[in-house]
Each structure stands twice: as structure tokens, then as C-alpha cells.
Design a protein around this motif. Structure first.
Motif, PDB file in Angstrom:
ATOM      1  N   LEU A   1       0.735  -1.375  -0.006  1.00 25.88           N
ATOM      2  CA  LEU A   1       0.139  -0.121   0.569  1.00 25.88           C
ATOM      3  C   LEU A   1       0.729   1.394  -0.351  1.00 25.88           C
ATOM      4  N   LEU A   2       1.671   1.289   0.661  1.00 25.21           N
ATOM      5  CA  LEU A   2       3.013   2.483   0.975  1.00 25.21           C
ATOM      6  C   LEU A   2       3.179   2.750  -0.308  1.00 25.21           C
ATOM      7  N   ALA A   3       3.594   1.567  -1.102  1.00 27.27           N
ATOM      8  CA  ALA A   3       4.393   2.095  -2.725  1.00 27.27           C
ATOM      9  C   ALA A   3       3.292   2.929  -3.290  1.00 27.27           C
ATOM     10  N   TYR A   4       2.035   3.136  -3.620  1.00 27.61           N
ATOM     11  CA  TYR A   4       0.860   3.953  -4.219  1.00 27.61           C
ATOM     12  C   TYR A   4       1.180   5.157  -3.804  1.00 27.61           C
ATOM     13  N   VAL A   5       1.616   5.408  -1.592  1.00 25.52           N
ATOM     14  CA  VAL A   5       1.311   6.483  -1.162  1.00 25.52           C
ATOM     15  C   VAL A   5       2.382   6.975  -1.742  1.00 25.52           C
ATOM     16  N   GLU A   6       3.775   6.422  -2.389  1.00 25.09           N
ATOM     17  CA  GLU A   6       5.095   7.254  -2.995  1.00 25.09           C
ATOM     18  C   GLU A   6       4.406   7.873  -4.501  1.00 25.09           C
ATOM     19  N   MET A   7       3.878   6.744  -5.088  1.00 28.61           N
ATOM     20  CA  MET A   7       2.746   7.856  -6.394  1.00 28.61           C
ATOM     21  C   MET A   7       2.603   8.836  -5.981  1.00 28.61           C
ATOM     22  N   ILE A   8       1.453   7.938  -4.889  1.00 34.44           N
ATOM     23  CA  ILE A   8       0.836   9.787  -5.726  1.00 34.44           C
ATOM     24  C   ILE A   8       1.394  11.235  -4.889  1.00 34.44           C
ATOM     25  N   ALA A   9       2.083  10.520  -3.982  1.00 32.48           N
ATOM     26  CA  ALA A   9       3.092  11.682  -3.518  1.00 32.48           C
ATOM     27  C   ALA A   9       4.142  12.357  -4.831  1.00 32.48           C
ATOM     28  N   ARG A  10       4.156  11.557  -5.963  1.00 31.49           N
ATOM     29  CA  ARG A  10       4.648  12.225  -7.056  1.00 31.49           C
ATOM     30  C   ARG A  10       3.389  12.982  -7.909  1.00 31.49           C
ATOM     31  N   ASP A  11       2.354  12.440  -7.962  1.00 33.61           N
ATOM     32  CA  ASP A  11       1.826  12.862  -8.655  1.00 33.61           C
ATOM     33  C   ASP A  11       1.506  14.353  -8.201  1.00 33.61           C
ATOM     34  N   ARG A  12       0.666  14.746  -6.633  1.00 28.99           N
ATOM     35  CA  ARG A  12       0.844  16.000  -6.470  1.00 28.99           C
ATOM     36  C   ARG A  12       1.815  16.527  -7.201  1.00 28.99           C
ATOM     37  N   GLY A  13       3.399  16.243  -6.886  1.00 29.98           N
ATOM     38  CA  GLY A  13       3.869  17.039  -7.237  1.00 29.98           C
ATOM     39  C   GLY A  13       4.196  17.602  -8.734  1.00 29.98           C
ATOM     40  N   ARG A  14       3.735  16.625  -9.329  1.00 35.94           N
ATOM     41  CA  ARG A  14       3.648  17.186 -11.011  1.00 35.94           C
ATOM     42  C   ARG A  14       2.107  17.994 -10.537  1.00 35.94           C
ATOM     43  N   PHE A  15       0.915  18.135 -10.238  1.00 34.47           N
ATOM     44  CA  PHE A  15       0.251  18.954 -10.406  1.00 34.47           C
ATOM     45  C   PHE A  15       0.685  20.280 -10.113  1.00 34.47           C
ATOM     46  N   ALA A  16       1.677  20.053  -8.134  1.00 31.07           N
ATOM     47  CA  ALA A  16       2.368  21.721  -7.961  1.00 31.07           C
ATOM     48  C   ALA A  16       2.990  22.136  -8.344  1.00 31.07           C
ATOM     49  N   ASP A  17       3.725  20.955 -10.045  1.00 29.21           N
ATOM     50  CA  ASP A  17       4.476  21.978 -10.264  1.00 29.21           C
ATOM     51  C   ASP A  17       4.117  22.274 -11.425  1.00 29.21           C
ATOM     52  N   ALA A  18       2.987  21.972 -12.167  1.00 31.57           N
ATOM     53  CA  ALA A  18       2.352  22.212 -13.286  1.00 31.57           C
ATOM     54  C   ALA A  18       1.261  23.374 -12.720  1.00 31.57           C
ATOM     55  N   ARG A  19       0.719  23.836 -11.128  1.00 34.82           N
ATOM     56  CA  ARG A  19       0.154  25.038 -11.171  1.00 34.82           C
ATOM     57  C   ARG A  19       0.702  25.884 -11.196  1.00 34.82           C
ATOM     58  N   LYS A  20       1.808  25.732 -11.252  1.00 40.67           N
ATOM     59  CA  LYS A  20       3.300  27.423 -10.942  1.00 40.67           C
ATOM     60  C   LYS A  20       3.577  27.945 -11.641  1.00 40.67           C
ATOM     61  N   ARG A  21       3.848  26.762 -12.876  1.00 41.77           N
ATOM     62  CA  ARG A  21       4.107  27.637 -14.520  1.00 41.77           C
ATOM     63  C   ARG A  21       2.535  28.004 -15.348  1.00 41.77           C
TER      64      ARG A  21
END
Ligand code: ARG
Length: 461
Positions: free
Chosen positions: A170-190
């Protein structure tokens, strides 16, 4: 006249099909709140810059507030003849406040208006997605903490590979979702730069203050080039790309839930709340929500593809093609919202069957690597030789029809005489997972620590 907005030059009404293919009100009406926010900021700025009077700006703001109220209560009448949300709102404003409404569009075009509205919409969506993803992480980390030591088979090629713990999985998915959130945060900045004031494409001769409107709408700064401001939709593409990757992750978890729920696996149960029955087969319990979460990635990935195809080869600046940016994006973001909420619900609902998982973990000679590692460690055998010896021992167990830990010592010694009974300590699935203490490994103590770390981090966010 033929048209309230450009009737000066036009004598005939549009052909019916012209109106039909041109109208976007059916889907862009959901931009009304963003359109109204943008117009209020623009009018306020126009007044502060002395381009319109303060009295006109007040009338405009009052009228726009009333329009928002009419939309909220469902009394606002959207008209297809008025083409899109921008003209629907402006036309209603004229009815409500008269002449002052006609001053709102000073130093503005629908081109920078729609670019601003759409950015605001996507930004709001990204903020909602981040919160929803955090809730999924929370649900996963809570389950992971409870099941830090629950042994299950780990697979490669969907064949039993090595035992892991359910919490680790289950924690493997927590890590994946953390990167997903990072991608959205990055998109939001631009994304967070304001196109308003780009006007049609070239900017304007009026002394507008673009910093003021940008700030009023929560943007970091105005976009630096007016052509760019009205012609790019990369912010939507980037968001859809992040959404696609996120949906791919969820489709994998959804697929695992579907597999785990089969009677053949029997690893987990979902309650009545997240399953459906069959109208003909009384015994059925189907994981429809997981299946739909698995499937939604199709339309989300398609939205990215659709917008990329709309934008490719478009000359600067605005072309009506770009009106096609919205419908698929709206649908993709709404679909992702459904997937995230359904997954958070299912993860909370999921009841694993530890005995079933543990028994499955012991089948398929899943501790063979542990045996090979033991030969390396205790008998100083090169790993390649150990691999070969272990293969022969697995074959002997297979011939006898027993698991590795049930194979008599004598049978092992027939293959490698130096093996001692100490070997049995590494053949149980519990000891196997316990031994995986390397950083990021599945040892229950690691998993528990990671789950708690995540729960603390998520609480602070
Ligand atoms: N409904 C249009 C869109 O979504 C608004 C912009 C129209 N601009 C224009 N020059 N026709 O793109």
C-alpha cells in the motif's frame, strides 16, 4: 440588428448550422463563476486606472454579483444565440444595468477573457485534486500502519516472487501519489500567470494595470507576452498529462483490487457499500467501482490526446479551434475526481484476509531467494552457484510435492552436504520479510516506521 455584439457590420443572422457548430454555451457555462471573477477584477482595475468611472465599476460589480446569484439559484437563462458564457453574462449585464455594461469590455477581448477563465478553472481543479489525493494517501497510510506486518505474496509477472507485507504494498501507492501531487503542484506554478490584458493578441493602448488584475485573481504575475497569453493551452495539457499519469496509477491499484477480490485469490473483501450484485447470479459480488476506476483512465488520457491534436499546428494567436479545449478537459477532471473519491472510499472499506494472504505467500517456493542468500552468507558460496543449488532444491521439493520449509534436511544435503538445519530459520515467510531491512525494504519494522512518517507528514500538510 443581427447581432448585439458585432451587429454594426453584419446584416444577416447566422445560418442555423453556423450557430450550432459555433456555440459553446452548452459546456462553457460552467466557467461563469470564473468569468464573473475575472470581469469584476477587470472593471475594478479600469476604474482605478481612470479608464471608466468608479460609479460605472460599482454598477458593473453589482450587476455581476446579481448574475452569479441568478446562476446559483438556477434562474439564469443561458441562450445558444449568445454563443458562449462571456456573451451570455455581458448581455444579461446590459439588461440589468444598461449603458455601463458596454464599458466592461474596454481594453479586453474574449481571447484574453477565455484564457483567464480557463486558467482559473484549471487552477481551482488542481487545488481540489491535491486535496483529494491527500485523502487517498491518508487512507492508504492508515491501512498500511495496521498491516505493516501482514504477510502477502509479492509478485513479478504475476507469479509468486518473494513475500512482502500488505502495508509495504500500500505504501508503494502512497509514494506514487506523492509524485502525482508533485506534478500537479509543478503544473500549477507554471499555470499561475495571468493572460488578462493581452486583449485580442497585441495588448492595448489603454493604460491598464496588468499587475493589479493578476494579483486580484490570485496569479503570481501577468504573462509577459500578449500573443503567448491568448494562444497557449499548455497549462491544460500539462494538467491533463499529470491527470493521465495519476489515473494510470489508480488503474493499477484498481486492477489489483479486482484480482485480490476474486475467490481464487480471496486476499481482500469489499463490503456491500462498494460492490454490486448480479440480476441473475445470486452468488455474485462484483467490484464495479474498482473496474470503473480502472477504466476512467481511457477518457482522461484521451483528453490529453484530444487537446494536443487541437493545438498542434495552430498558428499564433487565437483560433476558434481552441474552443475545443474545454469539454474534454472538464470531463477528464470530473472523471479524475470520481476516481479519487471512489478509491479513497474503497481503500477504507477494504478488509484483507491475513490468513489467506499468508498461506498464499508460502506457496510457489517464494523463499527460494532467502535460501540462496543463506548459502552465500553461511557457506560463502558465490551467488550464481547458490542460485543453481537452490534451483535443484526447489526441483526436489516440487517432485516431492512439498513447500521448501517442509523438505527434509536430508533431501537438501543430498544436493549440498554442507547445509545444516539452521537453514530452516530463513525459509518461513515471516523470517523472509523480517530480514528485508535494507532501506525501502519490506521488513515490518521499516513499513511501520514509513507508515507513521507518512501519517505525520500528511497531517502537517
Ligand atoms: N468561446 C470562445 C472559446 O471558448 C471564446 C473566445 C472567442 N474568441 C473569438 N475571437 N471568437 O474559445
Amino acid at each position: 440588428s443581427a447581432n448585439a455584439m458585432w451587429g454594426g457590420r453584419f446584416q444577416m443572422s447566422p445560418a442555423e448550422i453556423m450557430q450550432e457548430i459555433n456555440a459553446s454555451i452548452g459546456f462553457d457555462k460552467r466557467l461563469a463563476p470564473q468569468d464573473i471573477r475575472g470581469s469584476k477584477a477587470h472593471a475594478q482595475m479600469l476604474a482605478e486606472a481612470g479608464i471608466i468611472t468608479k460609479a460605472d465599476a460599482r454598477e458593473i460589480a453589482k450587476g455581476l454579483d446579481q448574475i452569479q446569484a441568478e446562476i446559483d439559484t438556477g434562474t439564469f437563462e443561458f441562450s445558444v444565440a449568445l454563443e458562449d458564457v462571456h456573451m451570455n453574462v455581458e448581455s444579461r449585464l446590459k439588461t440589468l444595468i444598461g449603458a455601463a455594461a458596454g464599458r466592461l469590455h474596454t481594453a479586453r477581448s474574449r481571447n484574453d477573457q477565455v484564457a483567464t477563465d480557463f486558467r482559473l478553472y484549471v487552477r481551482d481543479a488542481v487545488d481540489g485534486i491535491d486535496e483529494a489525493l491527500e485523502r487517498v494517501q491518508q487512507a492508504l497510510a492508515e491501512k498500511a500502519e495496521v498491516h505493516a506486518a501482514t504477510v502477502m505474496p509479492g509478485f513479478t509477472h504475476l507469479q509468486p516472487a518473494q513475500p512482502v507485507t500488505f502495508g509495504h504494498h500500500l505504501l508503494a501507492y502512497v509514494e506514487m501519489i506523492a509524485r502525482d501531487r508533485g506534478r500537479f503542484a509543478d503544473a500549477r506554478k507554471r499555470l499561475n500567470e495571468c493572460p488578462l490584458g493581452s486583449a485580442a493578441l497585441a495588448g492595448t493602448s489603454f493604460p491598464i494595470d496588468r499587475k493589479k488584475t493578476a494579483e486580484a485573481l490570485g496569479f503570481d504575475r501577468p504573462m509577459a507576452n500578449s500573443l503567448d497569453g491568448v494562444s497557449d493551452r499548455d497549462f491544460a495539457l500539462e494538467t491533463l498529462a499529470a491527470a493521465t499519469i495519476t489515473a494510470v496509477h489508480f488503474s493499477r491499484l484498481a486492477e489489483e483490487i479486482v484480482i485480490w477480490m476474486t475467490p481464487q485469490f480471496g486476499f481482500v473483501k469489499l463490503s456491500d457499500r462498494f460492490t454490486t450484485g448480479s440480476s441473475i447470479m445470486p452468488q455474485k459480488r462484483n467490484p464495479d467501482a474498482a473496474e470503473l476506476a480502472r477504466a476512467k483512465v481511457g477518457r482522461i488520457a484521451a483528453a490529453f490526446q484530444s487537446l494536443a491534436m487541437v493545438m498542434k499546428g495552430l498558428p499564433l494567436a487565437y483560433s476558434k479551434d481552441m474552443q475545443e479545449d474545454k469539454e474534454t478537459t472538464f470531463d477528464a477532471l470530473a472523471s479524475l475526481r470520481l476516481v479519487m473519491a471512489a478509491m479513497a472510499g474503497m481503500i477504507g472499506d477494504l478488509e484483507p484476509a491475513p490468513e489467506v494472504m499468508r498461506a498464499a505467500a508460502g506457496r510457489g517456493y517464494s523463499t527460494a531467494t532467502d535460501l540462496a542468500d543463506w548459502l552465500v552468507r553461511e557457506l560463502k558460496m558465490p551467488f550464481r552457484d547458490a542460485h543453481h543449488v537452490t534451483g535443484a532444491i526447489v526441483k526436489a521439493a516440487e517432485t516431492k510435492g512439498v513447500d521448501l520449509d517442509k523438505l527434509p534436511l536430508a533431501d537438501m544435503q543430498a544436493i549440498e552436504p554442507k547445509i545444516t538445519k539452521a537453514v530452516f530459520s530463513v525459509l518461513s515467510v515471516e523470517n523472509s520479510v523480517k530480514s528485508r531491512t535494507s532501506y525501502g525494504g519490506t521488513a515490518p519494522q521499516n513499513v511501520l516506521k514509513m507508515a507513521r512518517q507518512w501519517l505525520r507528514r500528511l497531517e502537517k500538510d
